[in-house]
Design an enzyme around this catalytic site. Structure first.
Site, PDB file in Angstrom:
ATOM      1  N   LYS A   1     -82.620 -78.255 -35.941  1.00 14.40           N
ATOM      2  CA  LYS A   1     -83.196 -77.057 -36.832  1.00 14.40           C
ATOM      3  C   LYS A   1     -84.461 -77.269 -37.550  1.00 14.40           C
ATOM      4  O   LYS A   1     -84.245 -78.400 -38.400  1.00 14.40           O
ATOM      5  CB  LYS A   1     -82.236 -76.495 -37.677  1.00 14.40           C
ATOM      6  CG  LYS A   1     -82.228 -75.214 -38.356  1.00 14.40           C
ATOM      7  CD  LYS A   1     -81.074 -74.771 -38.966  1.00 14.40           C
ATOM      8  CE  LYS A   1     -81.335 -73.169 -39.678  1.00 14.40           C
ATOM      9  NZ  LYS A   1     -80.066 -72.818 -40.300  1.00 14.40           N
TER      10      LYS A   1
ATOM     11  N   SER B   1     -79.027 -67.990 -38.826  1.00 13.89           N
ATOM     12  CA  SER B   1     -80.270 -68.371 -38.873  1.00 13.89           C
ATOM     13  C   SER B   1     -80.677 -69.393 -37.698  1.00 13.89           C
ATOM     14  O   SER B   1     -81.752 -69.496 -37.498  1.00 13.89           O
ATOM     15  CB  SER B   1     -80.887 -68.674 -40.508  1.00 13.89           C
ATOM     16  OG  SER B   1     -80.142 -70.017 -40.590  1.00 13.89           O
TER      17      SER B   1
ATOM     18  N   SER C   1     -74.672 -69.372 -40.570  1.00 14.48           N
ATOM     19  CA  SER C   1     -75.865 -69.818 -39.810  1.00 14.48           C
ATOM     20  C   SER C   1     -75.736 -70.582 -38.575  1.00 14.48           C
ATOM     21  O   SER C   1     -76.436 -70.706 -37.751  1.00 14.48           O
ATOM     22  CB  SER C   1     -77.181 -70.119 -40.612  1.00 14.48           C
ATOM     23  OG  SER C   1     -77.577 -69.175 -41.205  1.00 14.48           O
TER      24      SER C   1
END
Ligand code: GLN
Length: 492
Positions: free
Chosen positions: A80, A155, A179
């Protein structure tokens, strides 16, 4: 050259360690698939082909020298893009970090390299991890590989989509309010949030520091356990890092679930989509058949978690994000004096959701409102943790849905922040309590989209959580998990 893109991390590591596949061959296979389909899906902010091939060669050289290449030898991974990677752009999908190259690796990145993993790129996210769809990324949304008209969740949507597309067998995300688990559910992958403090946050760009945790995405529960083993454990560089925690998660999976007590959280079944409710009930039935004792439990306090989170998380974010002032990092928009330069930089560098959170957070922390909002939210947080702990006097793990609905269409919630926030109704309570939880693909729901079932455990209860998650997986409907068939799936 063999196509290794649909293999699990466990299988790749075994084949690379055993000399049946080279790490370079595996990395090339992943990079080829990414080159073919990344344009449709936009999982990555940057694909780091050269880094990947160099890391793969290092693994192959270790094997040639007769050294141990590590438990994730040659396994491609997506990181990420809020995890610091030395010399590789780390953006948080924000314009404000434009051009910034971290001078160090996050602890999890260092540990992954030591374990032999090969990082293929930095995956897309909602700006500063604020959002549930990746639509808040400054660089455009990621697409759900099951149906590209739908969001992958957020996210950590880029990480989830990359695993669901078969680009990589594993990925890292961060989970502050859901997320990892919400995009995992939306994309038909496994996604897990560890106990707060089990995984070092050193080098994770802070959103809400009392809630943030890094965790794994994978296609199987075993791979999630394997990845967690590689990244967990004490780190002196994170003051919230725990000592003397369990570090073995794959081995205990073999113990099964006979005798474990599972509580189905009834409060989470009243508002979820009916097919998702059925999935949870079916999963509970499968656990009973596998030898667990299953009962229902009402924990109404959990339903207050969302409101408390949307005061605490913005409050912490408003403090954490004050460091982006145009002086030290990334973007700078000049102005006639320093204050105007700060203001112009923030106006240009932050997107609308980040600005909303900073304003909300600043408001709830301000004199006169602090007690009514922030302090009250902290009391609710304690109430949520206590309510969970009372339930864990009777149950080893709890069961519920991961999300109220399957992946929604682009644009469906972007103009209605409250509707977007409600995607995290069932994931947020674990963050408030600091407890672990995992989403496991179980069946297909509305519009043929995957449905995730969530297993919750008390602090450091990862071993029981994984065992139950494995039993959920053993009962999952065929075809409900990634990787999807891209030629057909991507344009469905
Ligand atoms: N969707 C939630 C939010 O917008 C959770 C985000 C996260 O876990 N990083 O805050």
């Amino acid at each position: 050259m063999s196509d290794t893109t649909r293999m699990t991390a466990t299988a790749i590591a075994a084949a690379v360690r055993g000399g049946e596949l080279s790490a370079r061959e595996v990395a090339s296979s992943a990079l080829n698939l990414i080159a073919q389909h990344e344009g449709e899906l936009h999982c990555f902010n940057v694909v780091t082909s050269e880094v990947a091939l160099a890391q793969a060669d290092a693994v192959d050289e270790k094997i040639a020298r007769g050294e141990d290449p590590g438990p994730l030898a040659g396994v491609p991974i997506a990181l990420k893009d809020n995890l610091c990677t030395r010399g590789v752009a780390t953006t948080c999908s924000s314009k404000i970090l434009e051009g910034w190259l971290p001078p160090y690796d996050a602890t999890v990145v260092t540990r992954l390299i030591e374990a032999g993993a090969v990082s293929v790129g930095k995956s897309n996210l909602d700006e500063f991890a604020m959002g549930s769809s990746t639509e808040n990324s400054a660089f455009g949304a990621s697409k759900n590989p099951w149906d590209t008209s739908r969001v992958p969740g957020g996210s950590s949507g880029g990480s989830a989509a990359a695993v669901a597309a078969g680009f990589v067998p594993i990925a890292l995300g961060s989970d502050t309010g859901g997320s990892i688990r919400q995009p995992a559910a939306f994309c038909g992958t496994v996604g897990m949030k560890p106990t707060y403090g089990l995984v070092s946050r050193y080098g994770l760009i802070a959103f809400a520091s009392s809630l943030d945790q890094i965790g794994p995405f994978s296609t199987t529960v075993t791979d999630a356990a394997l990845l967690l083993e590689a990244i967990c454990g004490h780190d002196d560089r994170d003051s919230t890092s725990l000592r003397d925690t369990p570090t073995s998660f794959v081995g205990p999976l073999a113990e099964g679930i006979a005798g474990l007590r599972v509580g189905v959280i009834t409060d989470f079944l009243s508002d979820a989509d009916p097919l998702i409710v059925t999935a949870v009930r079916d999963a509970a039935g499968a656990l009973a058949s596998a030898g667990a004792t299953v009962d229902e439990v009402a924990i109404p306090e959990l339903m207050s978690g969302l409101a408390a989170y949307y005061l605490i998380a913005p409050a912490e974010a408003s403090s954490n994000l004050s460091r982006y002032d145009g002086v030290r990092y990334g973007l700078r928009v000049d102005g006639p004096d320093v204050a105007k330069m700060n203001a112009e930089t923030r106006a240009a560098g932050f997107g609308p959701e980040v600005k909303r959170r900073i304003m909300l957070g600043t408001y709830v922390l301000s004199a006169g409102y602090y007690d009514a909002y922030y302090a009250q939210a902290q009391r609710v947080r304690t109430m949520v943790a206590n309510a969970f702990n009372r339930a864990y006097e009777r149950f080893d793990v709890l069961l519920g849905p991961t999300t109220p609905s399957v992946a929604f269409q682009f644009g469906a919630k972007i103009d209605d922040p409250l509707a977007m926030y409600l995607s995290d109704l069932y994931t947020i309570p674990s963050n408030l309590a600091g407890h672990p939880a995992i989403s496991v693909p179980f069946t297909l729901g509305e519009a043929g989209m995957p449905v995730g079932v969530q297993v919750f455990a008390p602090a450091l209860g990862e071993q029981a959580m994984f065992r139950v998650a494995k039993a959920v997986e053993d009962a999952q409907q065929a075809g409900c998990r990634g990787p999807v068939e891209l030629s057909a799936g991507a344009s469905r």
